[in-house]
Design an enzyme around this catalytic site. Sequence first.
Site, PDB file in Angstrom:
ATOM      1  N   LYS A  31      -5.968   4.691   4.149  1.00 55.64           N
ATOM      2  CA  LYS A  31      -6.244   5.489   2.950  1.00 55.64           C
ATOM      3  C   LYS A  31      -7.730   5.851   2.876  1.00 55.64           C
ATOM      4  O   LYS A  31      -8.076   7.015   2.660  1.00 55.64           O
ATOM      5  CB  LYS A  31      -5.796   4.694   1.723  1.00 55.64           C
ATOM      6  CG  LYS A  31      -5.997   5.402   0.403  1.00 55.64           C
ATOM      7  CD  LYS A  31      -5.038   4.885  -0.655  1.00 55.64           C
ATOM      8  CE  LYS A  31      -5.422   3.559  -1.242  1.00 55.64           C
ATOM      9  NZ  LYS A  31      -6.597   3.603  -2.131  1.00 55.64           N
ATOM     10  N   ARG A  36     -11.816  10.308   3.422  1.00 55.12           N
ATOM     11  CA  ARG A  36     -13.096  10.757   3.976  1.00 55.12           C
ATOM     12  C   ARG A  36     -12.890  11.883   4.978  1.00 55.12           C
ATOM     13  O   ARG A  36     -13.696  12.822   5.054  1.00 55.12           O
ATOM     14  CB  ARG A  36     -13.825   9.570   4.608  1.00 55.12           C
ATOM     15  CG  ARG A  36     -14.391   8.608   3.565  1.00 55.12           C
ATOM     16  CD  ARG A  36     -14.630   7.234   4.141  1.00 55.12           C
ATOM     17  NE  ARG A  36     -15.310   6.324   3.214  1.00 55.12           N
ATOM     18  CZ  ARG A  36     -14.712   5.642   2.234  1.00 55.12           C
ATOM     19  NH1 ARG A  36     -13.408   5.783   2.020  1.00 55.12           N
ATOM     20  NH2 ARG A  36     -15.410   4.830   1.448  1.00 55.12           N
ATOM     21  N   ASP A 326      -8.793  -5.520  -1.079  1.00 53.56           N
ATOM     22  CA  ASP A 326      -7.514  -4.878  -1.399  1.00 53.56           C
ATOM     23  C   ASP A 326      -6.324  -5.722  -0.945  1.00 53.56           C
ATOM     24  O   ASP A 326      -5.181  -5.444  -1.318  1.00 53.56           O
ATOM     25  CB  ASP A 326      -7.432  -3.496  -0.743  1.00 53.56           C
ATOM     26  CG  ASP A 326      -8.425  -2.520  -1.370  1.00 53.56           C
ATOM     27  OD1 ASP A 326      -8.902  -2.779  -2.492  1.00 53.56           O
ATOM     28  OD2 ASP A 326      -8.730  -1.495  -0.728  1.00 53.56           O
TER      29      ASP A 326
HETATM   30  C1  S3P Z   1     -12.550   1.918  -1.099  1.00 58.44           C
HETATM   31  C2  S3P Z   1     -13.430   0.936  -1.498  1.00 58.44           C
HETATM   32  C3  S3P Z   1     -13.023  -0.270  -2.246  1.00 58.44           C
HETATM   33  C4  S3P Z   1     -11.519  -0.484  -2.159  1.00 58.44           C
HETATM   34  C5  S3P Z   1     -10.760   0.789  -2.427  1.00 58.44           C
HETATM   35  C6  S3P Z   1     -11.117   1.842  -1.382  1.00 58.44           C
HETATM   36  C7  S3P Z   1     -13.071   3.084  -0.353  1.00 58.44           C
HETATM   37  O1  S3P Z   1     -13.383  -0.118  -3.601  1.00 58.44           O
HETATM   38  O2  S3P Z   1     -11.123  -1.498  -3.060  1.00 58.44           O
HETATM   39  O3  S3P Z   1      -9.368   0.560  -2.391  1.00 58.44           O
HETATM   40  O4  S3P Z   1     -12.263   3.808   0.269  1.00 58.44           O
HETATM   41  O5  S3P Z   1     -14.290   3.281  -0.355  1.00 58.44           O
HETATM   42  P1  S3P Z   1     -14.858  -0.463  -4.162  1.00 58.44           P
HETATM   43  O6  S3P Z   1     -15.795   0.545  -3.625  1.00 58.44           O
HETATM   44  O7  S3P Z   1     -14.726  -0.368  -5.648  1.00 58.44           O
HETATM   45  O8  S3P Z   1     -15.178  -1.846  -3.698  1.00 58.44           O
END
Ligand code: S3P
Length: 446
Positions: A31, A36, A326
């Site tokens: 994901k 990105r 996660d």
């Molecule tokens: C993500 C960063 C994480 C993660 C989220 C996806 C990302 O969050 O928990 O599911 O793709 O940059 P945080 O940046 O709040 O730690």
Amino acid sequence: MNNLHIEAPAIIYHLAPGGRLQGRVQVPGDKSISHRAVMFAALAEGVSEITGFLSGEDCLCTMRAFRAMGVHIEQLAPTHLRVHGVGLHGLKAPDAPLDLGNSGTSMRLMSGLLAGQTFACEMIGDASLSRRPMRRIVEPLRQMGARIDTTERGTAPLKINPSKGLSGISYASPVASAQVKSGLLLAGLYAQGRTEVREPGISRDHTERMLRAFGVDVETGDGVAAVRGGQSLRASNVAVPADISSATFFMVGAAIVPGSDLLLEQVGINPTRDGIIEILRRMGVRIELLNQRDLGGEPVADLRVVAPEQLKAIDIGHDLVTLAIDEMPAVFVAAACAGGQTVITGAEELRVKESDRIAAMCDGLRALGVNAVAEPDGARITGGTLHGGTVDSRGDHRIAMSFAMAALRADGPITVLDCANVDTSFPGFAALAKRAGLAISVHSQA
Ligand code: S3P
């Protein structure tokens, strides 16, 4: 509230107890990397192809948002996109607010990217996203010169007004967050000078890796990531690995049933994301990393997961939590099946995810007869017998999938409520899990 988002119909999982996961499984694309890939390809000069794209609701929200800003994106197959980049300054004002659904990654990364545009726009989300903290990204962006309005609580809708130009800053973030870091680096591409983000711990580094693949010079090291403004992105093809966060449900499902032996194919094992492997190994699971290779700048491997006779309870502290943030809901389920008490600390970020994941997991485990005590920054979970029962996923995809896997070790049927959002990260979860051995059926309530 000014929220145009339409909630999905209710989906309920019914799970018969028992079973065992076996065979080979390839879970959908990552994901974080899929988001990105769409964003950077849209901002690049030239045409990029993305394969292994996660065609889940969150990433589709990102895709639709860029289409709404004039980017031509062909979906050649569910997992194959061709993106006609418009360059750093080629986005157009959208006609309507950008609806980012359940997706915190879309909203926080796009806050930075949109702060650098010459047009105004608004971002909205569903009820969960509209509760999540946005000051962590909005405040540093304001320091760069961005003009962003939030609600009084610092939440979405976010109104982004054109600024008079952004300036690079050196920002020490109070939280280690890849979403904050990435949003600031994207704003940094539009800023005068250098934008530097310093973090108090490790956060995932997909942005740094992929910006480099798109030809941007990114400085990294010692908890710092930095870019200079004005650099353009060059189109680049992206092959997205399978998502270790989605693979986790299968890893835990295999780990909790003695005799399980499961192979997960082409899983991303980026060292900023691989905490789940260490956690399960410490609990006694045998995990082999087979066929290790590089896929477009990201390390991948096939993971063979072999369950022990009995999982061990362990202590999990902040450093390991950040590498598996996660994956923690699924870890709660593994802990419920371990011998002894597992203590999780330094995990307060779990309270501001798609749901309050500490509360959702502890309440759900208690509904299944497990002794789970919530703490402000974690939980104490005493392994024991999982009984049948009904669990509320609170509309959180990772809570729903974690409790679905818990049925493998339960002594009665489990019902999981409010599972529609599984589609945000893992379309086809129920069918794939069923093929691997989970006794799951899906019911829709109009
Ligand atoms: C993500 C960063 C994480 C993660 C989220 C996806 C990302 O969050 O928990 O599911 O793709 O940059 P945080 O940046 O709040 O730690």
